[in-house]
Design a protein around this motif. Structure first.
Motif, PDB file in Angstrom:
ATOM      1  N   LYS A   1     -22.006   9.456  -7.964  1.00  0.00           N
ATOM      2  CA  LYS A   1     -21.218   7.778  -7.364  1.00  0.00           C
ATOM      3  C   LYS A   1     -21.171   7.223  -7.658  1.00  0.00           C
ATOM      4  O   LYS A   1     -20.170   6.310  -7.520  1.00  0.00           O
ATOM      5  CB  LYS A   1     -22.612   7.767  -6.081  1.00  0.00           C
ATOM      6  N   ASN A   2     -22.365   6.189  -8.775  1.00  0.00           N
ATOM      7  CA  ASN A   2     -22.222   5.351 -10.018  1.00  0.00           C
ATOM      8  C   ASN A   2     -21.769   5.450 -11.061  1.00  0.00           C
ATOM      9  O   ASN A   2     -20.789   4.366 -11.941  1.00  0.00           O
ATOM     10  CB  ASN A   2     -23.030   5.313 -10.046  1.00  0.00           C
TER      11      ASN A   2
ATOM     12  N   MET B   1     -19.566  -3.114  -9.666  1.00  0.00           N
ATOM     13  CA  MET B   1     -19.378  -2.135  -8.549  1.00  0.00           C
ATOM     14  C   MET B   1     -20.956  -2.427  -7.846  1.00  0.00           C
ATOM     15  O   MET B   1     -20.918  -2.995  -7.002  1.00  0.00           O
ATOM     16  CB  MET B   1     -19.709  -0.138  -9.733  1.00  0.00           C
TER      17      MET B   1
ATOM     18  N   ARG C   1     -22.220  -3.452  -4.715  1.00  0.00           N
ATOM     19  CA  ARG C   1     -23.037  -2.882  -3.408  1.00  0.00           C
ATOM     20  C   ARG C   1     -23.912  -4.499  -3.139  1.00  0.00           C
ATOM     21  O   ARG C   1     -24.003  -4.175  -2.316  1.00  0.00           O
ATOM     22  CB  ARG C   1     -24.065  -2.028  -4.363  1.00  0.00           C
ATOM     23  N   GLU C   2     -24.251  -5.691  -4.168  1.00  0.00           N
ATOM     24  CA  GLU C   2     -25.200  -6.237  -3.458  1.00  0.00           C
ATOM     25  C   GLU C   2     -24.617  -7.043  -2.381  1.00  0.00           C
ATOM     26  O   GLU C   2     -25.116  -7.779  -1.310  1.00  0.00           O
ATOM     27  CB  GLU C   2     -25.298  -6.713  -4.658  1.00  0.00           C
TER      28      GLU C   2
ATOM     29  N   GLN D   1     -22.286  -5.905  -0.044  1.00  0.00           N
ATOM     30  CA  GLN D   1     -22.514  -5.453   0.911  1.00  0.00           C
ATOM     31  C   GLN D   1     -23.477  -5.563   1.460  1.00  0.00           C
ATOM     32  O   GLN D   1     -23.660  -5.260   2.960  1.00  0.00           O
ATOM     33  CB  GLN D   1     -21.825  -3.997   0.659  1.00  0.00           C
ATOM     34  N   ALA D   2     -24.442  -5.271   0.619  1.00  0.00           N
ATOM     35  CA  ALA D   2     -26.193  -5.500   1.509  1.00  0.00           C
ATOM     36  C   ALA D   2     -26.241  -6.501   2.063  1.00  0.00           C
ATOM     37  O   ALA D   2     -26.729  -6.389   2.726  1.00  0.00           O
ATOM     38  CB  ALA D   2     -26.749  -5.038   0.597  1.00  0.00           C
TER      39      ALA D   2
END
Length: 234
Positions: free
Chosen positions: A106-107, A203, A207-208, A210-211
């Protein structure tokens, strides 16, 4: 008389050689380690559940300890002499390994080359729109291939495309750099921009962000307590 014994011996040797070839081509039957009763050696070098070195013990003793701890005896180094075995919950180990492999996939960073096409005499509004796409691609950690398309008499004015590419490179220099300088390719002129940020960094930042947005939405949707009304004075 035919030499029957020699013929049978030759056939037997040929069969053995063919079997060896099949085994070599086929490779290992299974990549799974041997566990518990499938381990067939007289003694093993045992590692405890917490990684502690128990030492060389008979196989029967190792299996007995596995039952005592309610764990599996797993062969982790089959080529060692004696083989190294560890006491662990093999089902849990396989599950955690599968989850780690899934997270790694995924990463995994795959650098993508995006493409943006422009005309030498592009409208200012269209230029801003195209530049916005280039900015977004570079922020995502992707390379961008910029193509200037010449048509008709524009082919005699390559300096128009060169100046446009220089302008775009200057406008996005905080996010990317010129990885491949402008060059003529038939009726087109091409330049490649590379991002300053690595794909993995982009990436992680995405993600940060989005969180953070998710936490902000949850905070906004939480009920607001109204202040209690004070008793009216008599």
């Amino acid at each position: 008389m035919p030499r029957v014994g020699v013929t049978r011996h030759s056939d037997s040797c040929a069969a053995v050689r063919q079997t060896a070839v099949w085994c070599t081509r086929g490779g290992p039957i299974s990549a799974e380690p041997r566990i518990n009763d499938r381990i067939r050696v007289p003694e093993v070098r045992l590692v405890g559940p917490s990684g502690e070195q128990v030492g060389i013990v008979p196989l029967a003793k190792a299996l007995e300890l596995a039952q005592e701890y309610d764990l599996d005896l797993v062969e982790v180094a089959a080529n060692a002499r004696p083989p190294v075995c560890k006491l662990m919950d093999y089902g849990k180990f396989k599950y955690e390994s599968a989850m780690k492999a899934r997270e790694a996939r995924k990463n995994q960073a795959h650098t993508v080359i995006k493409e943006m096409k422009l005309r030498p005499k592009i409208d200012p509004h269209d230029y801003d729109t195209k530049k916005g796409h280039v900015v977004r691609f570079l922020k995502q950690g992707d390379k961008v291939k910029i193509t200037i398309m010449f048509r008709g008499r524009e082919q005699s004015r390559p300096e128009l495309g060169f100046r446009l590419l220089q302008r775009l490179a200057d406008d996005v220099q905080d996010l990317g750099f010129v990885e491949s300088n402008p060059k003529q390719d038939g009726r087109n002129m091409i330049m490649v921009l590379g991002p300053h940020k690595k794909k993995t960094e982009a990436m992680a930042e995405a993600r940060e962000a989005q969180a953070a947005r998710k936490a902000g939405r949850q905070q906004d949707s939480s009920p607001v307590e109204e202040p209690a009304e004070e008793p009216a004075e008599a």
